[in-house]
Scaffold this motif. Structure first.
Motif, PDB file in Angstrom:
ATOM      1  N   LEU A 223      84.755  92.312  29.503  1.00  0.00           N
ATOM      2  CA  LEU A 223      85.274  92.567  28.163  1.00  0.00           C
ATOM      3  C   LEU A 223      84.099  92.523  27.191  1.00  0.00           C
ATOM      4  O   LEU A 223      83.427  91.494  27.077  1.00  0.00           O
ATOM      5  CB  LEU A 223      86.313  91.517  27.773  1.00  0.00           C
ATOM      6  N   VAL A 224      83.837  93.644  26.533  1.00  0.00           N
ATOM      7  CA  VAL A 224      82.731  93.711  25.580  1.00  0.00           C
ATOM      8  C   VAL A 224      83.316  93.705  24.173  1.00  0.00           C
ATOM      9  O   VAL A 224      84.112  94.560  23.810  1.00  0.00           O
ATOM     10  CB  VAL A 224      81.829  94.932  25.825  1.00  0.00           C
ATOM     11  N   ILE A 225      82.928  92.705  23.399  1.00  0.00           N
ATOM     12  CA  ILE A 225      83.608  92.367  22.157  1.00  0.00           C
ATOM     13  C   ILE A 225      82.668  92.546  20.973  1.00  0.00           C
ATOM     14  O   ILE A 225      81.709  91.798  20.807  1.00  0.00           O
ATOM     15  CB  ILE A 225      84.110  90.908  22.222  1.00  0.00           C
ATOM     16  N   GLY A 226      82.930  93.554  20.161  1.00  0.00           N
ATOM     17  CA  GLY A 226      82.137  93.773  18.970  1.00  0.00           C
ATOM     18  C   GLY A 226      80.917  94.648  19.206  1.00  0.00           C
ATOM     19  O   GLY A 226      80.558  94.996  20.326  1.00  0.00           O
ATOM     20  N   GLN A 227      80.257  95.015  18.111  1.00  0.00           N
ATOM     21  CA  GLN A 227      79.227  96.055  18.151  1.00  0.00           C
ATOM     22  C   GLN A 227      78.005  95.697  18.984  1.00  0.00           C
ATOM     23  O   GLN A 227      77.437  96.582  19.654  1.00  0.00           O
ATOM     24  CB  GLN A 227      78.783  96.405  16.729  1.00  0.00           C
ATOM     25  N   TYR A 228      77.576  94.443  18.976  1.00  0.00           N
ATOM     26  CA  TYR A 228      76.363  94.101  19.709  1.00  0.00           C
ATOM     27  C   TYR A 228      76.598  94.133  21.214  1.00  0.00           C
ATOM     28  O   TYR A 228      75.743  94.592  21.980  1.00  0.00           O
ATOM     29  CB  TYR A 228      75.843  92.730  19.264  1.00  0.00           C
ATOM     30  N   ALA A 229      77.772  93.680  21.637  1.00  0.00           N
ATOM     31  CA  ALA A 229      78.125  93.756  23.055  1.00  0.00           C
ATOM     32  C   ALA A 229      78.312  95.213  23.480  1.00  0.00           C
ATOM     33  O   ALA A 229      77.888  95.615  24.568  1.00  0.00           O
ATOM     34  CB  ALA A 229      79.392  92.955  23.331  1.00  0.00           C
ATOM     35  N   HIS A 230      78.938  96.018  22.632  1.00  0.00           N
ATOM     36  CA  HIS A 230      79.116  97.435  22.934  1.00  0.00           C
ATOM     37  C   HIS A 230      77.759  98.108  23.137  1.00  0.00           C
ATOM     38  O   HIS A 230      77.566  98.878  24.077  1.00  0.00           O
ATOM     39  CB  HIS A 230      79.851  98.127  21.789  1.00  0.00           C
ATOM     40  N   ALA A 231      76.819  97.824  22.232  1.00  0.00           N
ATOM     41  CA  ALA A 231      75.524  98.488  22.275  1.00  0.00           C
ATOM     42  C   ALA A 231      74.766  98.176  23.569  1.00  0.00           C
ATOM     43  O   ALA A 231      74.047  99.024  24.099  1.00  0.00           O
ATOM     44  CB  ALA A 231      74.682  98.075  21.069  1.00  0.00           C
TER      45      ALA A 231
END
Length: 206
Positions: free
Chosen positions: A129-137
């Motif tokens: 689970l990738v949560i928020g912009q920094y994890a997405h990037a």
């Protein structure tokens, strides 16, 4: 030096991470890496960085954001904090301080120093689970897209990765503007979590 760290037994590697002082002089409350993991973890949660309350308690997602995240997943606190089930590795392991509009971004020193070393030891992960912009990037394929676009296109990453918005109360407006998230993504996420953990999950709050 890098090869020496890679060769460390898992427990010693985790001890090294929890003892890290790499950016101590840049942290307002000093270093306190907050992570949770075991070599048996089945679900990986990737957030931004610990908030002040998490820094004080040493327990990841021990705040309103964590309450909402557990609702989205449909798991109890006991399940959430079972390291044999859940690994929690934020993009920054220490509380970075607060800026004008919320917590500061994760410290940039953290991920290059430790992230790959830890991820390569998590060989039982079935869902991230990738949560928020920094994890997405970091975790999603390039080119970089806005958080809303990634979450809306969640089926593109299914079933191994689920991009999520941040569960912070600051995102209440986003949730109201995007009701499809709790109508479509949350039930699918709960089904996926249930299939991995082999146990019942709770219904999301409406």
């Amino acid at each position: 030096m890098a090869n020496d760290i890679q060769a460390l037994p898992f427990r010693e590697l985790v001890h090294q991470v929890r003892s890290c002082t790499l950016c101590a002089d840049k942290l307002p409350l000093g270093p306190r890496p907050v992570i949770q993991l075991s070599e048996d973890s089945k679900i990986l949660l990737v957030g931004q960085a610990p908030g002040r309350r998490v820094h004080e308690t040493g327990l990841p997602f021990n705040d309103p954001s964590g309450d909402r995240l557990r609702q989205w997943m449909g798991v109890t606190r006991d399940t959430f904090y079972d390291e044999t089930l859940m690994a929690i590795l934020p993009m920054g392991f220490c509380y970075p301080g607060t800026g004008k509009s919320g917590d500061l971004p994760p410290r940039p020193e953290c991920a290059p120093a430790w992230r790959e070393l830890l991820l390569e030891r998590l060989r039982c992960i079935e869902l991230t689970l990738v949560i928020g912009q920094y994890a997405h990037a970091w975790h999603l394929p390039k080119p970089k897209q806005p958080v809303t676009a990634n979450v809306r296109n969640w089926r593109r990453f299914w079933p191994d990765i689920v991009p999520l918005p941040h569960p912070s109360p600051r995102n209440n407006g986003w949730l109201k503007q995007n009701p499809w998230f709790e109508a479509e993504v949350v039930p699918a996420l709960q089904d996926r979590v249930r299939s991995i953990l082999g146990q019942a999950v709770h219904s999301p709050l409406r």
